[in-house]
Design a protein around this motif. Structure first.
Motif, PDB file in Angstrom:
ATOM      1  N   PHE A   1      13.876   2.136 -24.106  1.00 40.29           N
ATOM      2  CA  PHE A   1      13.399   2.756 -25.175  1.00 40.29           C
ATOM      3  C   PHE A   1      12.188   3.632 -24.849  1.00 40.29           C
ATOM      4  O   PHE A   1      11.249   3.513 -24.042  1.00 40.29           O
ATOM      5  CB  PHE A   1      12.913   1.953 -26.346  1.00 40.29           C
ATOM      6  N   GLY A   2      12.236   4.921 -25.246  1.00 43.04           N
ATOM      7  CA  GLY A   2      10.766   6.023 -25.032  1.00 43.04           C
ATOM      8  C   GLY A   2       9.931   5.575 -25.857  1.00 43.04           C
ATOM      9  O   GLY A   2       9.982   4.652 -26.780  1.00 43.04           O
ATOM     10  N   PRO A   3       8.640   6.047 -25.861  1.00 46.03           N
ATOM     11  CA  PRO A   3       7.727   5.865 -26.451  1.00 46.03           C
ATOM     12  C   PRO A   3       7.385   6.091 -27.915  1.00 46.03           C
ATOM     13  O   PRO A   3       6.783   5.684 -28.604  1.00 46.03           O
ATOM     14  CB  PRO A   3       6.573   6.329 -25.772  1.00 46.03           C
TER      15      PRO A   3
ATOM     16  N   TYR B   1      16.959   6.627 -33.021  1.00 47.69           N
ATOM     17  CA  TYR B   1      16.474   5.607 -34.042  1.00 47.69           C
ATOM     18  C   TYR B   1      15.608   6.526 -34.992  1.00 47.69           C
ATOM     19  O   TYR B   1      14.784   7.308 -34.270  1.00 47.69           O
ATOM     20  CB  TYR B   1      15.995   4.352 -33.382  1.00 47.69           C
TER      21      TYR B   1
ATOM     22  N   ARG C   1      20.767   4.425 -22.134  1.00 48.47           N
ATOM     23  CA  ARG C   1      21.233   3.052 -21.377  1.00 48.47           C
ATOM     24  C   ARG C   1      21.817   3.333 -20.185  1.00 48.47           C
ATOM     25  O   ARG C   1      22.472   4.268 -19.804  1.00 48.47           O
ATOM     26  CB  ARG C   1      22.647   2.721 -22.234  1.00 48.47           C
TER      27      ARG C   1
ATOM     28  N   PHE D   1      20.504   7.098 -27.527  1.00 50.21           N
ATOM     29  CA  PHE D   1      20.539   6.794 -28.845  1.00 50.21           C
ATOM     30  C   PHE D   1      19.481   7.408 -29.567  1.00 50.21           C
ATOM     31  O   PHE D   1      18.286   7.329 -29.017  1.00 50.21           O
ATOM     32  CB  PHE D   1      20.628   5.005 -29.154  1.00 50.21           C
TER      33      PHE D   1
ATOM     34  N   ILE E   1      12.514   7.291 -32.346  1.00 53.60           N
ATOM     35  CA  ILE E   1      12.674   6.981 -31.071  1.00 53.60           C
ATOM     36  C   ILE E   1      13.759   6.997 -30.445  1.00 53.60           C
ATOM     37  O   ILE E   1      14.889   6.670 -30.996  1.00 53.60           O
ATOM     38  CB  ILE E   1      12.159   5.300 -31.036  1.00 53.60           C
TER      39      ILE E   1
ATOM     40  N   GLN F   1      19.326  -1.154 -22.377  1.00 56.40           N
ATOM     41  CA  GLN F   1      18.863  -0.099 -23.038  1.00 56.40           C
ATOM     42  C   GLN F   1      17.349   0.056 -22.993  1.00 56.40           C
ATOM     43  O   GLN F   1      16.528  -0.845 -23.235  1.00 56.40           O
ATOM     44  CB  GLN F   1      19.272  -0.040 -24.501  1.00 56.40           C
TER      45      GLN F   1
END
Lengths: 113, 111
Positions: free
Chosen positions: A104-106, A36, A97, A34, A93, A102
């Protein structure tokens, strides 16, 4: 826990140029990733859902021709911001998953001058 | 109306205080519910999932009321390290499992 990396962590580019951001799942295979975007003092807004080997699904209001997403493998998705403008400056971001959660990347901080 | 709405904050509380955050969601068909924590200029990190029966993890207690479409997070004995933005997150479920984030509530725990 699972690790997701993003590269670059920050980038400054001139208006009109294109910028590519990479998202990698380092220790698991992610069939879905995903993307964002988060503007200052706002929450994360989902831009698109990326499935390996198929076209991304974009959220309403997100221009698919401007934000090109490629999910070429189970561990890599890329977001290319084409013809960037100052209003595209934001915190991008990604998340990946696995079966449970999920991760998240930094994030990548993009500044368009 | 936003899909996920939260108290705007900021909440300024002294160390040791108990603080509660509230959240409402608009999609009654939502399947999964979470609280995430986000530190300044960092990615969000999962704090806890939220279940209808309510669940507790140390000093953190989360509650879900499906009938009222309401989610809460209670932090007891707050620490300086709890200072962050707390994000209420809802997932409609289905094949994509996408997450819908609230705008977040900023918590500042004062010494």
């Amino acid at each position: 826990g699972a690790v997701v990396s993003q590269h670059p962590s920050w980038v400054i580019c001139k208006s009109g140029t294109s910028v590519k951001i990479e998202c990698r799942s380092l220790d698991f295979q992610a069939t879905t990733m995903f993307w964002y975007r988060q503007f200052p003092k706002q929450s994360l807004m989902l831009m698109a859902t990326s499935n390996e080997g198929s076209k991304a699904t974009y959220e309403q209001g997100v221009e698919k021709d401007k934000f090109l997403i490629n999910h070429a493998s189970l561990t890599l998705s890329t977001l290319t911001v084409t013809s960037a403008h100052p209003e595209d400056s934001s915190f991008y971001i990604c998340s990946a998953r696995n079966s449970y959660e999920q991760y998240f990347g930094p994030g990548t901080r993009l500044t368009v001058t | 109306r936003k899909e996920v709405e939260q108290d705007p904050g900021p909440f300024n509380v002294p160390e040791g205080a108990t603080v509660a955050f509230n959240c409402t969601y608009s999609n009654s068909a939502s399947q999964s519910f979470f609280w995430y924590r986000q530190d300044c200029r960092k990615e969000p990190k999962l704090l806890m999932s939220v279940y209808s029966s309510g669940n507790e993890d140390g000093r953190f207690t989360a509650q879900l009321n499906r009938a009222s479409q309401y989610i809460s997070l209670l932090i007891r004995d707050s620490k300086l390290s709890d200072s962050a933005t707390y994000l209420c997150v809802v997932s409609p479920g289905g094949a994509t499992n996408k997450l819908i984030f609230g705008t977040g509530t900023l918590l500042a725990v004062q010494p």
